[in-house]
Design an enzyme around this catalytic site. Sequence first.
Site, PDB file in Angstrom:
ATOM      1  CG  ASP A  18      -1.717   1.072   1.378  1.00  0.00           C
ATOM      2  OD1 ASP A  18      -2.715   1.130   0.503  1.00  0.00           O
ATOM      3  OD2 ASP A  18      -1.489   1.864   2.362  1.00  0.00           O
ATOM      4  CD  GLU A  22      -2.198   2.683  -3.462  1.00  0.00           C
ATOM      5  OE1 GLU A  22      -3.198   3.082  -3.905  1.00  0.00           O
ATOM      6  OE2 GLU A  22      -1.820   2.542  -2.233  1.00  0.00           O
TER       7      GLU A  22
HETATM    8  C1  NOJ Z   1      -4.202   3.378  -0.237  1.00  0.00           C
HETATM    9  C2  NOJ Z   1      -5.668   2.560  -0.386  1.00  0.00           C
HETATM   10  O1  NOJ Z   1      -5.847   2.110  -1.714  1.00  0.00           O
HETATM   11  C3  NOJ Z   1      -6.545   3.735  -0.055  1.00  0.00           C
HETATM   12  O2  NOJ Z   1      -7.921   3.000   0.179  1.00  0.00           O
HETATM   13  C4  NOJ Z   1      -6.354   4.254   1.425  1.00  0.00           C
HETATM   14  O3  NOJ Z   1      -7.125   5.124   1.770  1.00  0.00           O
HETATM   15  C5  NOJ Z   1      -5.053   4.895   1.349  1.00  0.00           C
HETATM   16  N1  NOJ Z   1      -4.064   3.773   0.936  1.00  0.00           N
HETATM   17  C6  NOJ Z   1      -4.498   5.532   2.655  1.00  0.00           C
HETATM   18  O4  NOJ Z   1      -4.552   4.758   3.805  1.00  0.00           O
END
Ligand code: NOJ
Length: 582
Positions: free
Chosen positions: A245, A306
Amino acid sequence: MRKCWLRLAPVVLALVLPAASGWAQNQSPDHRVDPAVNKPVDDEGHAWWQHAVFYEIYPRSFADSNNDGVGDIPGITSKLDYLRWLGVDAIWIAPMFPSPEVDWGYDVSDYYNVNPDYGTLKDMDALVAQGKQRDIRVLLDFVLTYTSDQNKWFQEAMSSRTNPKRDWYIWREGKGAGAEQPPNNWTSNFGGSAWKHDAASGEWYYHYFYPPQPNLNWRNPEVEKNMFDVTRWWYERGIAGFRLDAVDVMFVDSRFQDNPVVGNEKNAFGDPVEHEINDKNQPELHGVLQRLRKVADEHNAVLIGETWTNDIDQLKRYYGKHSDEVTMPMDFMFTMVNKLSPPDFRKQIDWVDGSGGWPVYVLSNHDIQRVYDRYGDGVHNDQIAKLMASLYLTLRGTAVMYYGEEIGMENNDPKRPEDVKDSRGRVGWPKDKGRDGERTPMQWSAEANAGFAVTAPWLPVDERYKTYNVSSEKSDSKSILNYYRQLLTLRHTNKALLDGKYVALNENDSNVLAYARSYKGQNVVVVLNMSGVAQKVKLNLAAKGVEARSAKTLLSSFGAPERVSLNEISVEAFGAWIGETE
Ligand code: NOJ
């Protein structure tokens, strides 16, 4: 440009196409075999994940086994047969760890457990074991950039300036005579300053997202060690990898310099728009990712990143010079093309396909408006859903689906501010209604609450569920679901679709996106009519060295004849045709 996890402005960025580089040729194919499922790589040296279709599950909304209105892990397990039937090879589950749910799981309070709303560790083990029996791997979401403020690490760090865990997070003195102003001008992605004042110690801590999501200090080796151990622990439980993430904000400038402000514009939260050069993409992050990859390799696991980027050099860095960093940096650039534009898609594909790494295509996820309404014109949305499926599932690379796309789920955005569950929508309303709309319960049947739960689900079900649901669509041969299934079967069995190189065709056509996938003389041709009028397409294959006049239809979204002439392929409005040259 500020990154946004939400609906992205319909901006198509001008990208500079990379020249073919030596770097691409230096990439060695991945020769590892996953012993857990004993699947050898193919003749081309491809590993399982290169041929796999991944499927993102938002656990709160996928399947509810105990009828409390909230999805759970046993619910996912109960749907593995469905996923196998569909043709899914691996699932990525959005965070299922204990969490106070400020950001619906992206605020982890304990990395070594399962959120009680979703089940137990035993349930997780059962899911992994059941998945293995069906050849479906399970990946988790590793929220590695920040924790919840309820995490015991942060609780310890908060307890005093001298606590040994203090430096696991990022603390600074404030500015101004009484240190009453934040240390610099960095803003949070969810609005306001990225610094929160801690009255007890007088210092400020850094949070790129909500204040209850304090960023970890990855410059502290103990953070690295402890976070890497988290991954080891899960690998040993049979997890096949992680989606990483928000990796681009793992590090901030060590001198904490202000970001330059861009003009006088304000974003949806009323904050100045900043050029995020100091709170994002700091070079150290690549070292950490490479070391994290080593740990993954030791466990035959994969890492999906990501990695929002519109910069080719950055994308290459994420792959690593020797394919030694993120196994699959997700290309989010398709999500920047928010209209049916063959020239724009062509540009994106050329960019990613030419990057030298193994492409990863994503059309939607829990942060992005669903394909059905993002590209739909309100009249032909079903055709358009099939058209878009035919795009990302026939390109060279790995595809990541989002639950519900296969049945044509659409966004069900909240109508009133009091209904909003996503904190981002609460802060940004009405300009930014948050992401609830793309996170609604999976539609399993035409029964009450779409067969998701007897109790009212945590988010309202899309009212079209009586038609758009798994059960009804399974028995309709023309449904979006059956189209997806045929597409996935084709993709898994056709050698040119598995391994063929991508060859752009008819590059000046602004209505139709056409390309071939060529493998040792076998050519699959994909013709996607992105316009609202029927098109007759003459494919210029000879220009690409392919001598063929006709093709047999492998799949079409509109009932194309079995054989077509390559001099004149008729494709209905928003139709997709896939054929193999003869
Ligand atoms: C990335 C995640 O995909 C998203 O849903 C989230 O709000 C952000 N990170 C921050 O935590």
